[in-house]
Design an enzyme around this catalytic site. Sequence first.
Site, PDB file in Angstrom:
ATOM      1  N   CYS A  80       0.829  -1.212   0.000  1.00  0.00           N
ATOM      2  CA  CYS A  80       0.000   0.000   0.000  1.00  0.00           C
ATOM      3  C   CYS A  80       0.857   1.253   0.000  1.00  0.00           C
ATOM      4  CB  CYS A  80      -0.924   0.004   1.213  1.00  0.00           C
ATOM      5  SG  CYS A  80      -1.933   1.497   1.326  1.00  0.00           S
ATOM      6  N   ARG A  83      -0.040   4.621   2.997  1.00  0.00           N
ATOM      7  CA  ARG A  83       0.038   4.346   4.426  1.00  0.00           C
ATOM      8  C   ARG A  83       0.335   5.533   5.324  1.00  0.00           C
ATOM      9  NH1 ARG A  83       4.070  -0.545   4.646  1.00  0.00           N
ATOM     10  NH2 ARG A  83       4.473  -0.114   2.437  1.00  0.00           N
ATOM     11  N   TRP A 254      -9.105   5.475  -0.287  1.00  0.00           N
ATOM     12  CA  TRP A 254      -9.664   6.096  -1.485  1.00  0.00           C
ATOM     13  C   TRP A 254      -8.822   5.652  -2.671  1.00  0.00           C
ATOM     14  CZ3 TRP A 254      -8.102   9.535   2.586  1.00  0.00           C
ATOM     15  CH2 TRP A 254      -6.783   9.985   2.462  1.00  0.00           C
ATOM     16  N   GLU A 259      -5.230   3.274 -10.562  1.00  0.00           N
ATOM     17  CA  GLU A 259      -5.824   1.947 -10.324  1.00  0.00           C
ATOM     18  C   GLU A 259      -6.996   1.703 -11.270  1.00  0.00           C
ATOM     19  OE1 GLU A 259      -6.298   2.741  -5.832  1.00  0.00           O
ATOM     20  OE2 GLU A 259      -5.998   0.576  -6.011  1.00  0.00           O
TER      21      GLU A 259
HETATM   22  N1  ARG Z   1      -6.776  -1.793  -7.124  1.00  0.00           N
HETATM   23  C1  ARG Z   1      -8.024  -2.132  -6.512  1.00  0.00           C
HETATM   24  C2  ARG Z   1      -9.173  -1.662  -7.406  1.00  0.00           C
HETATM   25  O1  ARG Z   1      -9.024  -1.025  -8.323  1.00  0.00           O
HETATM   26  C3  ARG Z   1      -8.177  -1.502  -5.141  1.00  0.00           C
HETATM   27  C4  ARG Z   1      -7.075  -1.792  -4.142  1.00  0.00           C
HETATM   28  C5  ARG Z   1      -7.094  -0.865  -2.957  1.00  0.00           C
HETATM   29  N2  ARG Z   1      -6.882   0.504  -3.353  1.00  0.00           N
HETATM   30  C6  ARG Z   1      -6.950   1.573  -2.565  1.00  0.00           C
HETATM   31  N3  ARG Z   1      -6.751   2.729  -3.095  1.00  0.00           N
HETATM   32  N4  ARG Z   1      -7.180   1.461  -1.281  1.00  0.00           N
HETATM   33  O2  ARG Z   1     -10.311  -1.875  -7.198  1.00  0.00           O
END
Ligand code: ARG
Length: 381
Positions: A80, A83, A254, A259
């Site tokens: 992560c 953090r 968030w 991602e």
């Molecule tokens: N990568 C994952 C997704 O797109 C989420 C993982 C956790 N990500 C976060 N920003 N807490 O759904």
Amino acid sequence: MTAALPLYPQRVSEEQSVNSAEAEEFLDRVYAEGAAEEGTRFETRLAEVRAEIAETGTYRHTAAELAYGARLAWRNSARCIGRLYWRSLRVRDRRRVTDPAAIAGECVAHLRQATRGGRIRPTVTVFAPDAPGKPGPRIHNEQLIRYAGYRLDDGSVLGDPRYTGFTERVRRLGWRPPERRGSFDVLPLLVEALPGEPRLFTLPPDAVLEVPLTHPDHRWFAGLGLRWHAVPAISDMPLEIGGVTYPAAPFNGWYLGTEIGARNLADEQRYDLLPVVAELMGLPTSSERTLWRDRALVELTLAVQHSFDAAGVTIADHHTESRRFLAHLEREERAGRRCPADWSWIVPPVSGGQTAVFHRYYDEPDPALRPAFLPPANTGE
Ligand code: ARG
């Protein structure tokens, strides 16, 4: 010297029992970091926990221990990048909630409180732990909010291909997709409170904030009809604290724009949208050497970020979050702690070398480090 511990009848077999050494190591950390309930002494609490383990095979965390344990599990998450905020995690203690419908209800409440109309708050909801002879509840969804994937007759997939297996599973259990199936149909929750009795629950639409995607420069982008959910809430990773396992402990932070824009919507095994976006951008896709993938990737990620911003939904960008992660690392080092990190997860999937996290190595992740969010148990897919 041996402490005079009271003798209790052995009611549970030792292999089912919580390992007191793990409990002790955790309590030690809680007290060392000044996070225990006020006015309690380490020695007293340790003796209490040992006695409880000897009698029942497990022990109950105090509210402060549970909250700090969950925060430590976040702090220990080597993958992560976010953090820096580990202390701010909101911990919802729902250990007493055991009825499947009530568990689903608490997941919905979690989403509402974590979403807050877009001002997203990192939150974890902790349900009952595994106890000797009495497993805790399980949530089979990978995340509380995810989109269905339907395998079509021609071999293609409508929706998120990552979830075709899960979608088929919930359909076998009785879930009915919307009459007009789409690319972004929210999956139901699959909660197993009693072993062998999985139950389905539909999320109320008003608990699922979604952002329709538009692009700041390309008007045609909105016509793609893309959207994504605001809150990533992972729900299949058991939380282990001081030897106790909480199999259902959904948690969220968030999103980082990449991602969604550079993975969920872009990966070939996911929504695979780069060829579509490149085409609409008028890029020549006939040769890799035009770098059409790279150009489309950036615009897709920009669209995600722009849309979340326009909707007032918290989202991070990889440049800022990289700097914050290094600030976190520095803080941890100043506190005399190691900060294990997994380079391949920390470095963002676009412009890696342009972010500060790229240019160094980190302490190796230690799979035995606790407290931790553990890899998902195989949930019978
Ligand atoms: N990568 C994952 C997704 O797109 C989420 C993982 C956790 N990500 C976060 N920003 N807490 O759904």
